[in-house]
Design an enzyme around this catalytic site. Structure first.
Site, mmCIF file in Angstrom:
data_model
loop_
_atom_site.group_PDB
_atom_site.id
_atom_site.type_symbol
_atom_site.label_atom_id
_atom_site.label_comp_id
_atom_site.label_asym_id
_atom_site.label_seq_id
_atom_site.Cartn_x
_atom_site.Cartn_y
_atom_site.Cartn_z
ATOM 1 C CG ASN A 104 12.328 5.063 15.533
ATOM 2 O OD1 ASN A 104 12.237 6.093 16.193
ATOM 3 N ND2 ASN A 104 11.395 4.682 14.674
ATOM 4 C CE1 TYR A 122 7.042 -4.704 14.178
ATOM 5 C CE2 TYR A 122 8.742 -5.141 15.819
ATOM 6 C CZ TYR A 122 8.272 -5.251 14.516
ATOM 7 O OH TYR A 122 9.016 -5.936 13.580
ATOM 8 C CE LYS A 155 6.379 -8.030 12.616
ATOM 9 N NZ LYS A 155 6.024 -8.303 11.221
ATOM 10 C CG ASN A 167 -0.291 0.118 2.531
ATOM 11 O OD1 ASN A 167 0.940 0.194 2.596
ATOM 12 N ND2 ASN A 167 -1.068 0.126 3.596
ATOM 13 C CG LEU A 168 3.126 2.259 -2.745
ATOM 14 C CD1 LEU A 168 2.945 3.185 -3.966
ATOM 15 C CD2 LEU A 168 4.502 1.601 -2.824
ATOM 16 C CG PHE A 173 8.664 -8.777 3.364
ATOM 17 C CD1 PHE A 173 9.720 -9.115 4.191
ATOM 18 C CD2 PHE A 173 8.678 -9.248 2.059
ATOM 19 C CE1 PHE A 173 10.760 -9.900 3.743
ATOM 20 C CE2 PHE A 173 9.712 -10.046 1.595
ATOM 21 C CZ PHE A 173 10.752 -10.371 2.439
ATOM 22 C CB SER A 183 10.807 -9.387 15.037
ATOM 23 O OG SER A 183 11.713 -8.644 15.805
HETATM 24 P P1 NAD Z 1 9.328 -1.520 5.651
HETATM 25 O O1 NAD Z 1 8.415 -0.582 6.364
HETATM 26 O O2 NAD Z 1 10.429 -0.949 4.852
HETATM 27 O O3 NAD Z 1 8.468 -2.487 4.704
HETATM 28 C C1 NAD Z 1 7.151 -2.873 5.010
HETATM 29 C C2 NAD Z 1 6.309 -2.642 3.757
HETATM 30 O O4 NAD Z 1 4.959 -3.030 4.045
HETATM 31 C C3 NAD Z 1 6.259 -1.166 3.326
HETATM 32 O O5 NAD Z 1 6.577 -1.081 1.958
HETATM 33 C C4 NAD Z 1 4.820 -0.734 3.601
HETATM 34 O O6 NAD Z 1 4.377 0.238 2.675
HETATM 35 C C5 NAD Z 1 4.080 -2.061 3.492
HETATM 36 N N1 NAD Z 1 2.839 -2.140 4.265
HETATM 37 C C6 NAD Z 1 2.643 -1.828 5.563
HETATM 38 N N2 NAD Z 1 1.362 -2.045 5.919
HETATM 39 C C7 NAD Z 1 0.741 -2.529 4.798
HETATM 40 C C8 NAD Z 1 -0.589 -2.933 4.527
HETATM 41 N N3 NAD Z 1 -1.552 -2.873 5.459
HETATM 42 N N4 NAD Z 1 -0.890 -3.380 3.292
HETATM 43 C C9 NAD Z 1 0.059 -3.423 2.324
HETATM 44 N N5 NAD Z 1 1.333 -3.045 2.521
HETATM 45 C C10 NAD Z 1 1.669 -2.591 3.754
HETATM 46 O O7 NAD Z 1 9.885 -2.544 6.730
HETATM 47 P P2 NAD Z 1 11.024 -3.646 6.593
HETATM 48 O O8 NAD Z 1 12.174 -3.225 7.432
HETATM 49 O O9 NAD Z 1 11.247 -3.995 5.175
HETATM 50 O O10 NAD Z 1 10.328 -4.847 7.360
HETATM 51 C C11 NAD Z 1 9.584 -5.847 6.680
HETATM 52 C C12 NAD Z 1 8.953 -6.764 7.712
HETATM 53 O O11 NAD Z 1 9.950 -7.305 8.544
HETATM 54 C C13 NAD Z 1 7.965 -6.055 8.646
HETATM 55 O O12 NAD Z 1 6.880 -6.919 8.876
HETATM 56 C C14 NAD Z 1 8.776 -5.850 9.907
HETATM 57 O O13 NAD Z 1 7.965 -5.793 11.040
HETATM 58 C C15 NAD Z 1 9.651 -7.089 9.908
HETATM 59 N N6 NAD Z 1 10.909 -6.915 10.662
HETATM 60 C C16 NAD Z 1 11.733 -5.869 10.355
HETATM 61 C C17 NAD Z 1 12.904 -5.684 11.098
HETATM 62 C C18 NAD Z 1 13.813 -4.527 10.795
HETATM 63 O O14 NAD Z 1 14.636 -4.181 11.665
HETATM 64 N N7 NAD Z 1 13.751 -3.893 9.635
HETATM 65 C C19 NAD Z 1 13.246 -6.576 12.128
HETATM 66 C C20 NAD Z 1 12.398 -7.643 12.390
HETATM 67 C C21 NAD Z 1 11.218 -7.813 11.638
HETATM 68 N N1 UFG Z 2 20.901 2.623 19.897
HETATM 69 C C1 UFG Z 2 21.564 3.756 20.340
HETATM 70 N N2 UFG Z 2 21.231 4.942 19.750
HETATM 71 C C2 UFG Z 2 20.293 5.068 18.776
HETATM 72 C C3 UFG Z 2 19.616 3.884 18.349
HETATM 73 C C4 UFG Z 2 19.946 2.691 18.934
HETATM 74 O O1 UFG Z 2 22.405 3.704 21.224
HETATM 75 O O2 UFG Z 2 20.027 6.177 18.304
HETATM 76 C C5 UFG Z 2 21.267 1.316 20.492
HETATM 77 C C6 UFG Z 2 20.127 0.643 21.233
HETATM 78 O O3 UFG Z 2 20.069 1.089 22.557
HETATM 79 C C7 UFG Z 2 20.512 -0.838 21.088
HETATM 80 C C8 UFG Z 2 21.223 -0.900 19.731
HETATM 81 O O4 UFG Z 2 21.614 0.447 19.441
HETATM 82 O O5 UFG Z 2 21.435 -1.171 22.097
HETATM 83 C C9 UFG Z 2 20.324 -1.400 18.605
HETATM 84 O O6 UFG Z 2 19.132 -0.616 18.555
HETATM 85 P P1 UFG Z 2 18.131 -0.654 17.315
HETATM 86 O O7 UFG Z 2 17.030 0.300 17.602
HETATM 87 O O8 UFG Z 2 18.879 -0.478 16.042
HETATM 88 O O9 UFG Z 2 17.614 -2.155 17.300
HETATM 89 P P2 UFG Z 2 16.833 -2.986 18.428
HETATM 90 O O10 UFG Z 2 17.650 -4.201 18.687
HETATM 91 O O11 UFG Z 2 16.459 -2.154 19.575
HETATM 92 O O12 UFG Z 2 15.485 -3.355 17.681
HETATM 93 C C10 UFG Z 2 15.450 -3.784 16.324
HETATM 94 C C11 UFG Z 2 14.138 -3.366 15.696
HETATM 95 C C12 UFG Z 2 13.011 -4.124 16.312
HETATM 96 C C13 UFG Z 2 13.270 -5.574 16.207
HETATM 97 C C14 UFG Z 2 14.591 -5.915 16.866
HETATM 98 C C15 UFG Z 2 14.913 -7.368 16.700
HETATM 99 O O13 UFG Z 2 13.920 -1.975 15.881
HETATM 100 O O14 UFG Z 2 11.829 -3.833 15.628
HETATM 101 O O15 UFG Z 2 15.625 -5.152 16.257
HETATM 102 O O16 UFG Z 2 14.826 -7.728 15.369
HETATM 103 F F1 UFG Z 2 12.285 -6.229 16.829
#
Ligand code: NAD
Ligand code: UFG
Length: 359
Positions: free
Chosen positions: A199, A150, A154, A34-35, A82, A126
């Site tokens: 973040n 969040y 999951k 859905n972008l 995803f 995750s």
């Molecule tokens: P992202 O936000 O870049 O990609 C997610 C995509 O899903 C986006 O393009 C968004 O537009 C689309 N989307 C969201 N809601 C939607 C909906 N209702 N219908 C259709 N499309 C929708 O995120 P990402 O980093 O590529 O993560 C992909 C998946 O992996 C997510 O489910 C996320 O929770 C999971 N994940 C990500 C991380 C990470 O650190 N990036 C870690 C663990 C799990």
């Molecule tokens: N951190 C900083 N400064 C920042 C951001 C992060 O010191 O500005 C530190 C955090 O305290 C942590 C480490 O960097 O010690 C990693 O932090 P991230 O936010 O990059 O990653 P997290 O491990 O907290 O969480 C990520 C995703 C979650 C996911 C998790 C496990 O944000 O959604 O990894 O996959 F669930």
């Protein structure tokens, strides 16, 4: 043999990299997104990288009618799911949005899949489902608990998938539990493009290095780790993408054994996948300060930082046992922290404003 895969969220960070890997492995892809957190430019760039247009449907996973149309128009072998919202902080202020999008959206997708008898799913889970781990490295049998919406979304989807597998053994459901995906495609054409101030650590570091942000705040230097800062299992997004191909290949192989072997031993259920969670990580922990030093070296930029108090909800250390993925999927992460920093830096310096106003 049917090699058509529906990729929900395929325009996002991990989805775009996985589309490239799937294409290279001979799969046909249809992206459904859905972008809401991505752009058409990302899809355009994937098309250029794979040398052909992407079959793209702009749609929401909560829209059953639109999803059904996709299943009418295409005969899918399976779905890589995803699509979801992923900002932990935002999920605390907007829990209904997160449960609606991530949980209700997944239920709608599963219902449509069942209706069209497509029962092969790879789901983006995750490492967050492990909460504060009791043991390191974390293996798939570790207990699960989450403290934010969040993470709960999951974990709830994982529970739904487990129940579904029990109710009907023809489902093949693989939640892949990602550790910390970072890096970008080596071309520098696609990468992570956070909407706002990042973040997560790696995009924050790279925006400091490129001069968009003045300095990094490191959340805590009093953890029981090598240097007092948090330790995580950073994994290159192209390794992660390859992990999805390996999971799909495994699923395909298992289900075709089942098809061909069914008349020999119909009571033998060994090829049914059911619910099969698998970690995707490197198995190696890296501290925040180690990552900052590696990035600084690769980019030849000074990365100013200061220490601030711990971030609520953070844990000290988190890294995977990657054995199950190695044994079952024959997959392991190959790229180093240096590769992760190099590719992030290339993407960041070629696209200082992400996909917007690209140079
Ligand atoms: P992202 O936000 O870049 O990609 C997610 C995509 O899903 C986006 O393009 C968004 O537009 C689309 N989307 C969201 N809601 C939607 C909906 N209702 N219908 C259709 N499309 C929708 O995120 P990402 O980093 O590529 O993560 C992909 C998946 O992996 C997510 O489910 C996320 O929770 C999971 N994940 C990500 C991380 C990470 O650190 N990036 C870690 C663990 C799990
Ligand atoms: N951190 C900083 N400064 C920042 C951001 C992060 O010191 O500005 C530190 C955090 O305290 C942590 C480490 O960097 O010690 C990693 O932090 P991230 O936010 O990059 O990653 P997290 O491990 O907290 O969480 C990520 C995703 C979650 C996911 C998790 C496990 O944000 O959604 O990894 O996959 F669930």
């Amino acid at each position: 043999m049917n090699k058509k895969i529906l990729v929900t969220g395929g325009a996002g960070y991990i989805g775009t990299h996985t589309c490239i890997a799937l294409h290279a492995a001979g799969y046909d892809i249809v992206v459904y997104d859905n972008l809401s957190n991505s752009s058409r430019e990302a899809i355009n760039r994937v098309s250029i990288l794979i040398g052909q247009p992407i079959d793209f449907i702009e749609g929401d996973i909560r829209d059953a009618e639109s999803l059904r149309q996709a299943f009418v128009d295409h005969r899918f072998f399976g779905v890589i799911h995803f699509a979801g919202l992923k900002a932990v902080g935002e999920s605390v202020t907007k829990p209904l949005l997160y449960y609606n999008n991530n949980v209700s959206g997944t239920i709608t997708l599963l219902e449509v899949m069942r209706q069209y008898n497509v029962k092969n799913l790879i789901f983006s889970s995750s490492a967050t489902v492990y909460g504060d781990p009791k043991f390191l490295p974390i293996d798939e049998s570790s207990s699960r608990s989450c403290t934010n919406p969040y993470g709960q979304s999951k974990l709830t989807v994982e529970h739904i998938l487990e129940d579904l597998a029990v109710s009907d053994e023809s489902w093949n459901l693989i939640p892949l539990r990602y550790f910390n995906p970072v890096g970008a495609h080596p071309s520098g054409q696609i990468g992570e493009d956070p909407n706002d101030i990042p973040n997560n650590l790696m995009p924050y570091i790279s925006q400091v290095a490129v001069g968009k942000l003045p300095k990094l705040s490191i959340f805590g230097n009093d953890y029981p780790t090598i240097d007092g800062t948090g330790v995580r299992d950073f994994i290159h997004v192209t390794d992660l993408a390859q992990g999805h191909v390996a999971a799909l290949d495994y699923l395909k192989q298992q289900t075709s054994i089942e098809e061909h072997g069914s008349d020999e031993k119909s009571s033998d259920k060994k090829n049914s996948i059911g619910f099969l969670p698998i970690n995707l990580g490197t198995g190696k922990g890296t501290s925040v300060l180690e990552l900052v030093a590696a990035f600084s070296k690769v980019s030849e930029q000074n990365i100013p930082y200061h220490f601030v108090s711990r971030r609520a909800g953070d844990i000290a250390s988190c890294y995977a046992s990657a054995d199950k993925a190695k044994d079952m999927l024959k997959w392991r992460a190959k790229l180093s922290i240096t590769d992760m920093c190099q590719d992030t830096w290339r993407w960041q310096s070629m696209n200082p404003n992400g996909y917007d106003g690209s140079i």
